[in-house]
Structures are given as C-alpha cells and as structure tokens.
Design a protein around this motif. Structure first.
Motif, PDB file in Angstrom:
ATOM      1  N   ASP A 158      42.365  40.156  34.403  1.00 20.46           N
ATOM      2  CA  ASP A 158      41.067  40.549  33.843  1.00 20.46           C
ATOM      3  C   ASP A 158      40.612  39.551  32.793  1.00 20.46           C
ATOM      4  O   ASP A 158      41.423  39.061  32.017  1.00 20.46           O
ATOM      5  CB  ASP A 158      41.231  41.935  33.200  1.00 20.46           C
ATOM      6  N   GLY A 159      39.322  39.231  32.787  1.00 19.65           N
ATOM      7  CA  GLY A 159      38.769  38.388  31.728  1.00 19.65           C
ATOM      8  C   GLY A 159      38.793  36.905  32.009  1.00 19.65           C
ATOM      9  O   GLY A 159      38.550  36.110  31.119  1.00 19.65           O
ATOM     10  N   PHE A 160      39.064  36.500  33.275  1.00 18.68           N
ATOM     11  CA  PHE A 160      39.069  35.059  33.567  1.00 18.68           C
ATOM     12  C   PHE A 160      37.665  34.475  33.474  1.00 18.68           C
ATOM     13  O   PHE A 160      37.482  33.279  33.305  1.00 18.68           O
ATOM     14  CB  PHE A 160      39.733  34.757  34.910  1.00 18.68           C
ATOM     15  N   GLY A 161      36.661  35.325  33.601  1.00 24.80           N
ATOM     16  CA  GLY A 161      35.278  34.858  33.445  1.00 24.80           C
ATOM     17  C   GLY A 161      34.746  34.164  34.676  1.00 24.80           C
ATOM     18  O   GLY A 161      34.070  34.762  35.484  1.00 24.80           O
ATOM     19  N   ASN A 162      35.091  32.888  34.802  1.00 26.35           N
ATOM     20  CA  ASN A 162      34.691  32.144  35.994  1.00 26.35           C
ATOM     21  C   ASN A 162      35.596  30.942  36.151  1.00 26.35           C
ATOM     22  O   ASN A 162      36.240  30.512  35.205  1.00 26.35           O
ATOM     23  CB  ASN A 162      33.229  31.711  35.898  1.00 26.35           C
ATOM     24  N   TYR A 163      35.663  30.414  37.374  1.00 28.37           N
ATOM     25  CA  TYR A 163      36.411  29.178  37.582  1.00 28.37           C
ATOM     26  C   TYR A 163      35.924  28.464  38.831  1.00 28.37           C
ATOM     27  O   TYR A 163      35.272  29.065  39.693  1.00 28.37           O
ATOM     28  CB  TYR A 163      37.922  29.425  37.669  1.00 28.37           C
ATOM     29  N   THR A 219      39.495  24.818  37.368  1.00 25.74           N
ATOM     30  CA  THR A 219      38.870  24.681  36.048  1.00 25.74           C
ATOM     31  C   THR A 219      38.290  26.024  35.654  1.00 25.74           C
ATOM     32  O   THR A 219      37.451  26.561  36.373  1.00 25.74           O
ATOM     33  CB  THR A 219      37.739  23.631  36.070  1.00 25.74           C
ATOM     34  N   PHE A 220      38.747  26.561  34.534  1.00 29.34           N
ATOM     35  CA  PHE A 220      38.267  27.869  34.083  1.00 29.34           C
ATOM     36  C   PHE A 220      37.156  27.704  33.047  1.00 29.34           C
ATOM     37  O   PHE A 220      37.067  26.694  32.360  1.00 29.34           O
ATOM     38  CB  PHE A 220      39.425  28.688  33.498  1.00 29.34           C
ATOM     39  N   LEU A 231      49.987  28.255  35.349  1.00 28.51           N
ATOM     40  CA  LEU A 231      49.357  29.111  34.352  1.00 28.51           C
ATOM     41  C   LEU A 231      48.160  28.391  33.728  1.00 28.51           C
ATOM     42  O   LEU A 231      48.263  27.231  33.328  1.00 28.51           O
ATOM     43  CB  LEU A 231      50.377  29.466  33.264  1.00 28.51           C
ATOM     44  N   TYR A 232      47.021  29.077  33.702  1.00 31.24           N
ATOM     45  CA  TYR A 232      45.802  28.503  33.127  1.00 31.24           C
ATOM     46  C   TYR A 232      45.362  29.340  31.935  1.00 31.24           C
ATOM     47  O   TYR A 232      45.468  30.570  31.967  1.00 31.24           O
ATOM     48  CB  TYR A 232      44.688  28.436  34.171  1.00 31.24           C
ATOM     49  N   LEU A 233      44.871  28.688  30.899  1.00 29.28           N
ATOM     50  CA  LEU A 233      44.408  29.345  29.670  1.00 29.28           C
ATOM     51  C   LEU A 233      45.455  30.323  29.136  1.00 29.28           C
ATOM     52  O   LEU A 233      45.123  31.349  28.569  1.00 29.28           O
ATOM     53  CB  LEU A 233      43.080  30.079  29.900  1.00 29.28           C
ATOM     54  N   GLU A 234      46.728  30.015  29.387  1.00 26.88           N
ATOM     55  CA  GLU A 234      47.872  30.813  28.910  1.00 26.88           C
ATOM     56  C   GLU A 234      47.852  32.256  29.388  1.00 26.88           C
ATOM     57  O   GLU A 234      48.559  33.103  28.860  1.00 26.88           O
ATOM     58  CB  GLU A 234      47.945  30.769  27.372  1.00 26.88           C
TER      59      GLU A 234
END
Lengths: 270, 405
Positions: free
Chosen positions: A48-53, A251-252, A221-224
């Motif tokens: 939840d909360g990845f927003g967009n990528y 790319t997030f 792992l992206y954005l931790e």
C-alpha cells in the motif's frame, strides 16, 4: 439518548472492539478461509502507498521446440486509493505493433475497463474485459494474470506452510469470484512468511487439472518498502510452452497522475 | 496555381519553424526517435478490366518514415511521411505527409498544430462519422487510409468528459485512381477540373466534439461545418471532347454521434449522422455488435463474431453510396501464436439489390521485423442499378510484404 444510554453504548463499543482484537491476535480460532483472506490482505497492505511507478519489461515466448520470440513493453502504473490500479502498457517491439498501447482501469468489484490504442489508425478501441482468460499477446500469461491482483477478485483458503527455495511460505488457495469468465477453478499460491511476497502460483483450469505454474524471483526492494521481482516465469504444463518476463528500470514516484491515464494522453503516448 | 504556392509556403514555414526548434533545443539524443517501414505490394485481378487501359496485375513499392522528438516533457513533434511508387497507375504513385505536428500539453489542456490525423467512430465495416481527414482513396479501397489534415486542435480533458475544438484552414482533395487504375467508373476522374462551392481550398472548416465515458459506454458527439470530404462527381468533357468526371466539393454541416458499449462478452457499437448541404438533408446510421469467444476448442485462439447494419438516407442520384441499406457479417480469428496470425472474413450484402462483397484479410509476422498480408475481395452478383456495379470486374487478391526498421 440519556446519558446512561450513551455510557452503555460506549461499553458495548469497547466490548466489540476487544472482541475484534481478540480474534485478530488468535489465529487458531480462525477458519482456513479467514486465514487465507488475512494473508492476502496483509500482502496487499504491505504494498500500500507505492503511489505510482514505471518499469520496462521484456517478454520472451518459447514454444515446445524451443523457438523464441521477444516483446518489449513499457508499463506505467498508478495506485488509486479505494479502487484497483490504473495501468498503461506500451509496446516497443515487435516492430509491427510498435506504439500499440493498453489502458486498464482495474476495479476491486465488477469488471475492469480496458482500451486499446492502435497507432496506425489513431483509433482508441474499447475492449471487452470478459476476455480475461484469453492470452495476452500470444504469451502464456492470460489477461487475468497480468491484471492488477485485487484482493476482492478471489476468495481464499489457507492450507498450511511449505518450504520453497529455502524460504518458509504460506500456501493459500484462491478461487475467482467471476467463475463464469475466469480460465481457472483454483490457484495455489506460495507467499514467503517473512515479507509476504508471491513466490509461486499453480493454476488449475476449468477441468480442475494443473494448467500452468508461475514462478517469481529476484525480488528487489524499492523505497525501502516495496518489493518488485526481476523475473516471472510461466510454464504451461499442457502445451510445453513458456513465457518469461524480465523486469528492469523500476522507477517509483515519477509524478504520474490520473491525467496520464485517459484517452487524451493515450493518443500521444510514448 | 496561387493556392498551390500558398500551401507550399505554409508547409515550408512550418518546417523551418520545426527545424529551428530542433536546433535550439538542448541536445538530447534519447528524445529523438526515427523509424519506418518499407513495403512491396502486388495486385492480381481475376478478370480483365471493365474499361480500356486497365490491366490484370500491378506491383508497387512504398516507404514510410516516422519521426518523434520530445523537446521538453510537454512539447513534442511527430512526423510521418509516406511515398508509394505504383507500376501501373500514375495517380497511385503519390506521397503524403500523414502527420507533421507540434503538440504542447499541460495537465488541463493540450494543443496541436500542423498536419494531423484524427479518427472518430466505433463500427468495423463502415466508418460513417469519421470526417476530419480526407480519404486517400488510391491507397486502400476500404477508405481507412487518410491524408494529413492541416489543423489547430485544442483538447480539454475534464473529469466529466473531453472537449475538443478544430480549426482546419486548408482543404485536402480526395485522391482518385487514374485511367490505368482499377476500382473506377467508366470515365476517369480529373482532379484538375475540381470545383468548389465556396472559397476553393482555403475555406476554414470548424469542428467541435465532446466525448465521455459513462458506466460501460464510451460516447462522442460532434458538429462539423465546412467542406465535404466526399465530393459529388459530375460529368464534363476534357479538351479532346472525351467525357470525364470532375469532383465538386460542397459546403456541409454535419452532426454525428458514436458509441461503444461493453456488456458481458458483447461489444455494442453505433454511429449516426445528420448532414445538410448536399442535395436534401439526410441521416445515416450504422450499428452492430462484436461477440468474442475466448480460447475456442481448448486452444489459445479467439474468435470474434461481428454483425452490423448500415442505412443511409442520402439522395442517391446526387451523391451515391454503396452502403445505402446493407447488412454486414464478419469473423475475426486471432490465433494468438508467436507470429500474431490473424484472419478476418467479412461479407457485405445489399438488402435491396442483393449485391454481395466478400472480403478476406489475413496477416502474420515472419521473424522479428517482417510481416506478410494476404487480402482478397470478391464482388458477387452485383446489380447494374447498384453503385457498387463499377467494381463488378475487379475481384482481386493482393499480397504485401512489410519490413519494419
């Protein structure tokens, strides 16, 4: 309501809340269905909360004789609070379909909405999302496999734990809610108990026999917080054909908004 | 002659402006893309031509170059140039700038200027409401190939729908087969004798469109005011006193609507228009369905069943159409193999005359960057009274090889 009444309702509310907490903390009291749903929800919540990528994908199709064919696709995904994701896939190769784009609005409940953009005619065509069991661009992935995996699209049953590639996994069966149009009667999924990442799915066809196996590997792992796999491999046991997806350039938080996922932006998509 | 010069001047100005933008923009090679295709095409006609000078086969070569350049995140240029050399018909040896436009967009609006291509419509067989671009008639009999239209196009996407405005300062004339070409009437069409009702080619055409998605339906509604894309063909005599046809372009007003709707495995499609300005005012509509069967016979193949109907109330004596009252049926097969093989079989039957057109389109990829198309059309029991009768001798098979780079 009298003040006595209000006091009573507070007590009642507290009792209900306590009861809910009790049921959450004690997994043993749950049915296999509840436990299955809980795992699916936990896996969903963790992303939840990845927003967009945005990401790039190479799709390699292989037939029984070993003949290969590649497609390269760029994808853009937008998380929609309270509903399914919006996604856009743009084809770079094969060259004869260069510029073709798929726009999907997935929904938690009800049918997804899909449009196809054909660059040669500059035409946006509505497509039928009931074709979910159909092959995506000749691959072993059906539309329903590449679509956003919303929790509400399946019912679940937890069947136990299993060791897979050295990781302890939950094994959860899931059954499509849309029984009429799904190509599957059942899916069996392996999710590691540590990070709730999908490791493997076995798909059972309408005759309830094993059809395909998807294995997912090389998670980064992206954005931790957000895990994404580098490879996804689908093998069709009935035809001997397979499709491998290799993901690169994740790319997030790229600044994508709703406006990047409409018919206007579809017509100038790059 | 003056008109011709003016169009070149406009184009030249546009290119100089585009070139200037290229030079002045920061070097960013990743934002420039150039690609294209080369194709060869052969026509084989089953019968001798109905008219003198026509032949039984022809070959042609065509090239297409596409260019894209992103100057900034919200300013881009696209161009598509096309040229074909035909062994038989000098009118089919032709080129066109399909698109050459600058697009600037923000989150709330978008504007493009230059030569553009816009498609409106929903159905598969007849494209009634598509009107912005002129048809490149010599390119394809089905009318799906279009010429680049000079325009300024403003788009305002909103949560409640998309509003678009079009200003088209220059008119493109329809292409027609020459004397050696097939698919023509007994008298050749001489575009040099073209006549306009108003303002020649520099009449400013306008269009306004609103489109939206409501539940499971996509719908669009528009009004167009300007020069008709389909000319009336009138009889005259050339300087050797031989009869020729010349195109006469009238001023029209046209309202149109198009709808695509999803319902289960069904897609419903409809188009309708109302036109004034060519003889009496008239309405026309086409509508139908496409039903998809997925994974037929336990394979990966998909089969689409298409059924459509068209009715056109125009003055047939003034502006004839072959789609006046016709039923259409089609089968679309997607094999879903590695080579993306497809077959489309369609039948168009005139309910009044009983004339039937059978069309087959098949296509597959060869390797990574080659595609082969095999198409055929057969004109069966064409009635002498039917405007389609001019095609009676033109049954053909065509094969095309396209190389993409």
């Amino acid at each position: 309501m009298t003040s006595y009444g209000r006091f009573f309702s507070h007590i009642l509310f507290a009792l209900v809340l306590f009861g809910q907490m009790l049921s959450i903390s004690s997994g043993y009291c749950k049915t296999a269905e509840e436990k299955g749903l809980q795992i699916a929800r936990e896996a969903d919540w963790r992303d939840d909360g990845f927003g967009n990528y945005t990401a790039e994908m190479t799709m390699t199709l292989k037939n029984k004789q070993g003949k290969e064919s590649k497609r390269s696709i760029r994808t853009k995904t937008l998380e929609v609070p309270g509903d399914g994701d919006k996604s856009l896939s743009i084809f770079d190769t094969p060259k004869d379909v260069r510029g073709t784009a798929f726009l999907t609005f997935s929904h938690k409940v009800g049918d997804d909405e899909q449009w196809l953009y054909l660059p040669a005619l500059k035409r946006v065509k509505r497509i039928n999302s009931k074709n979910k069991s159909g092959s995506f661009m000749g691959s072993e992935f059906a539309y329903e496999d590449i679509a956003s995996q919303e929790v509400e699209k399946y019912t679940y049953k937890y069947t136990g734990k299993d060791e897979y590639h050295g990781q302890l996994c939950f094994v959860v069966e899931s059954y499509p809610v849309d029984k009429k149009y799904s190509g599957y009667t059942k899916r069996v999924s392996w999710l590691d108990t540590k990070e709730y990442r999908l490791q493997k799915i076995e798909f059972y066809d309408r005759k309830k026999s094993l059809l395909k196996t998807l294995t997912v590997g090389d998670y980064q792992l992206y954005l931790e917080k957000f895990w994404r796999p580098d490879t996804m491999s689908m093998v069709n046991h009935q035809t001997g054909k397979s499709t491998v997806l290799n993901w690169t350039d994740y790319t997030f938080q790229t600044g994508l908004t709703d406006k990047d996922f409409n018919s206007t932006s579809l017509k100038r998509v790059r | 002659m003056f008109a011709e010069n003016k169009s070149y001047l406009l184009l030249r100005f546009f290119f100089i402006a585009a070139l200037f933008l290229f030079i002045s923009s920061p070097a960013n090679s990743s934002a420039l893309e150039i690609n294209g295709e080369l194709s060869s095409q052969g026509f084989l006609f089953i019968h001798e031509g109905a008219w003198e000078d026509q032949e039984k086969q022809s070959v042609s070569l065509a090239a297409k170059v596409e260019m894209y350049h992103g100057f900034t995140d919200n300013l881009q240029f696209t161009m598509e140039a096309f040229y074909r050399i035909d062994s038989l018909d000098s009118e089919r040896t032709h080129g066109d700038l399909r698109t050459a436009e600058l697009i600037y967009f923000t989150d709330n609006w978008e504007i493009s200027a230059g030569l553009g291509r816009v498609f409106w419509g929903a159905t598969e067989f007849v494209h009634l409401v598509d009107i912005i671009n002129q048809t490149d008639q010599v390119e394809a009999l089905d009318g799906e190939e279009k010429l680049g239209q000079p325009m300024v196009h403003l788009t305002i996407p909103q949560s409640w729908g998309v509003v678009e405005g079009f200003i088209m300062p220059w008119f493109r004339e329809r292409t027609f087969p020459g004397v050696k070409g097939r698919f023509r009437s007994p008298f050749a069409i001489d575009s040099n004798l073209t006549v306009y009702e108003d303002d020649e080619q520099h009449h400013t055409d306008l269009a306004l469109r609103y489109s939206t998605t409501v539940a499971d339906a996509d719908l669009g509604i528009y009004y167009f005011n300007g020069t008709a894309r389909d000319p009336v063909l009138l009889l005259s005599f050339d300087n050797t006193h031989l009869p020729v046809l010349y195109p006469y372009y009238e001023q029209i007003g046209q309202s149109g609507i198009d709808i695509q709707m999803v319902a289960g495995e069904w897609l419903f499609k409809a188009e309708a228009l109302y036109r004034t300005g060519q003889s009496r005012s008239y309405a026309a509509t086409t509508f139908g369905f496409e039903c998809s069967l997925v994974g037929i016979g336990n394979t990966m193949m998909n089969l689409g069943l298409i059924g459509e109907y068209v009715f056109d109330d125009r003055d047939q004596g003034w502006l004839p159409t072959i789609y006046d009252n016709d039923i259409m049926a089609g089968l679309r097969l997607n094999v879903n193999d590695m080579d993306d093989s497809t077959v489309l079989i369609g039948i168009i039957r005139d309910t009044h005359y009983g004339s039937t057109i059978l069309g087959i389109e098949s296509s597959r990829r060869i390797g990574d960057s080659l595609r082969i198309n095999l198409n055929a059309s057969f004109f069966i029991d064409l009635d002498k009274e039917d405007p389609a009768f001019i095609l009676a001798q033109d049954d053909f098979i065509t094969i095309a090889l396209i190389w993409y780079w």
